[in-house]
Design an enzyme around this catalytic site. Structure first.
Site, PDB file in Angstrom:
ATOM      1  N   LYS A  50      40.936 -35.891 -28.019  1.00 25.44           N
ATOM      2  CA  LYS A  50      42.042 -34.944 -28.101  1.00 25.44           C
ATOM      3  C   LYS A  50      43.299 -35.638 -28.626  1.00 25.44           C
ATOM      4  O   LYS A  50      43.408 -36.864 -28.592  1.00 25.44           O
ATOM      5  CB  LYS A  50      42.344 -34.386 -26.698  1.00 25.44           C
ATOM      6  CG  LYS A  50      41.247 -33.539 -26.082  1.00 25.44           C
ATOM      7  CD  LYS A  50      41.627 -33.125 -24.659  1.00 25.44           C
ATOM      8  CE  LYS A  50      40.527 -32.287 -24.028  1.00 25.44           C
ATOM      9  NZ  LYS A  50      40.448 -30.937 -24.597  1.00 25.44           N
TER      10      LYS A  50
ATOM     11  N   ARG B 110      30.357 -27.048 -21.332  1.00 22.05           N
ATOM     12  CA  ARG B 110      29.102 -26.292 -21.382  1.00 22.05           C
ATOM     13  C   ARG B 110      27.902 -27.207 -21.192  1.00 22.05           C
ATOM     14  O   ARG B 110      26.837 -26.761 -20.748  1.00 22.05           O
ATOM     15  CB  ARG B 110      29.018 -25.499 -22.689  1.00 22.05           C
ATOM     16  CG  ARG B 110      28.989 -26.321 -23.949  1.00 22.05           C
ATOM     17  CD  ARG B 110      29.581 -25.575 -25.126  1.00 22.05           C
ATOM     18  NE  ARG B 110      31.030 -25.421 -24.993  1.00 22.05           N
ATOM     19  CZ  ARG B 110      31.795 -24.727 -25.836  1.00 22.05           C
ATOM     20  NH1 ARG B 110      31.247 -24.135 -26.866  1.00 22.05           N
ATOM     21  NH2 ARG B 110      33.089 -24.642 -25.648  1.00 22.05           N
TER      22      ARG B 110
END
Length: 352
Positions: free
Chosen positions: A220, A294
């Site tokens: 990020k 996920r």
């Protein structure tokens, strides 16, 4: 100064009275209480008013606050007041900490049980907030599991912290692939609350437990990366929910799961294009390692299915795109069951 709007306050002083300082809080126009798409406007306005009153008195360094029941709305008053009294200041010097008032129901007001229920619900939320806001070096997977055990075990919740070898034995390669980028060992937290008959199918809660998310190899940007200590928000809500259910002795069976790990870049971390296999045998090609939520939830959901639940509710800070789409006023939900979604939507309207 005219009528008070919702959440506006006035402070009244009278040193010789039973209550030397009083906060009067506005409840707003009653004609607008029920216009927000089913939101219970009475309760929501009481929460706002009670919270505003507590904040106003706390600013005056009042340490003990008594609330009225807001015309038989003691539960909502307790929620607003307790949520408003929360402060994250665990790591400040004592002299630098703000007053955290003790809040109770005024002795001449009815609704003691309602007040206790509201207080219990709000305290559970405050615990979830505390877990989320704690710096990541002080809220690792191991520490999170320890905090859950410390809180939930005395309430009668069975808490088991499964280790990496247990997860490997079940084939949770998807979950473990995220964990391998960090030196912190992963933990798969399994919790059981039995409040109903043995044969009642459980509700399953699954919460994302990334205790810090740097994005992995798909790292990020540095701006606001410190906020990624809260990427275990789903997990913190799951354990907070169990705390509230157990304390209120809710008549329901619940199985809850929180896969806990960090998502960091290292020589062992997942790489874009890697293929891993979840415990149900399905293979997954990892396009972006910052889509780690996920991956860990896939194995947790597969494991939850083993218990034949009535419903599975999955809670996760899964993607910032939901905030772009919906802002901060509502929560996005994806559901394969209209019945379950309607339950959740109705509960959200009632509780604000």
């Amino acid at each position: 100064g005219g009528p008070l709007k919702v959440g506006q306050t006035r402070i009244l002083w009278n040193s010789s009275a039973q209550y030397p300082v009083v906060a009067v809080a506005g409840l707003g126009d009653a004609t607008s209480w029920d216009v927000l798409d089913g939101l219970d406007g009475v309760k929501e306005n009481v929460r706002i008013a009670a919270g505003a009153g507590v904040k106003a008195l706390a600013a005056e360094k009042v340490a003990q606050i008594e609330l009225e029941d807001f015309n038989k709305q003691a539960e909502a008053a307790a929620e607003g007041a307790t949520l408003a009294s929360y402060r994250f200041q665990e790591y400040k010097k004592p002299e630098a900490r703000k007053t955290v008032p003790r809040v109770s129901l005024a002795q001449d007001c009815p609704g003691t049980e309602d007040f206790r229920r509201g207080e219990t619900l709000a305290r559970a939320q405050n615990w979830s907030r505390l877990l989320m806001e704690t710096p990541a070096n002080l809220m690792t997977p191991t520490i999170f599991a320890e905090e859950a055990k410390k809180k939930l075990t005395p309430l009668g919740v069975e808490v088991v912290a499964h280790d990496q070898e247990w997860a490997r034995s079940l084939g949770m390669e998807s979950f473990l692939s995220v964990a391998k980028g960090s030196d912190e060992p992963p933990v798969f937290l399994e919790m059981t609350y039995k409040g109903a008959a043995q044969d009642q199918k459980p509700l399953c809660l699954v919460g994302k437990g990334i205790t810090f998310d740097a994005g992995g190899i798909s790292i990020k940007g540095s701006s606001k990366m410190d906020e990624m200590r809260a990427d275990m928000g789903g997990g913190s809500v799951v354990v907070g929910t169990l705390a509230a259910l157990a304390e209120l002795k809710a008549k329901v069976n619940v199985k809850a799961f929180v896969p806990l790990c960090e998502n960091l870049p290292s020589g062992r971390a997942n790489k874009p294009g890697d293929v891993v296999r979840a415990m149900n045998g399905k293979s997954i090609c990892i396009d972006n390692t910052d889509a780690e939520g996920r991956l860990i939830l896939a194995d947790a959901l597969c494991y939850a299915e083993r218990f034949g639940p009535r419903y599975i509710v999955d809670l996760a800070t899964l993607t910032g795109a939901i905030r772009v789409a919906l802002g901060l006023c509502v929560t996005g939900a994806f559901s394969t069951s209209d019945e379950l979604f309607n339950h959740l939507s109705s509960a959200g309207s009632k509780t604000g």
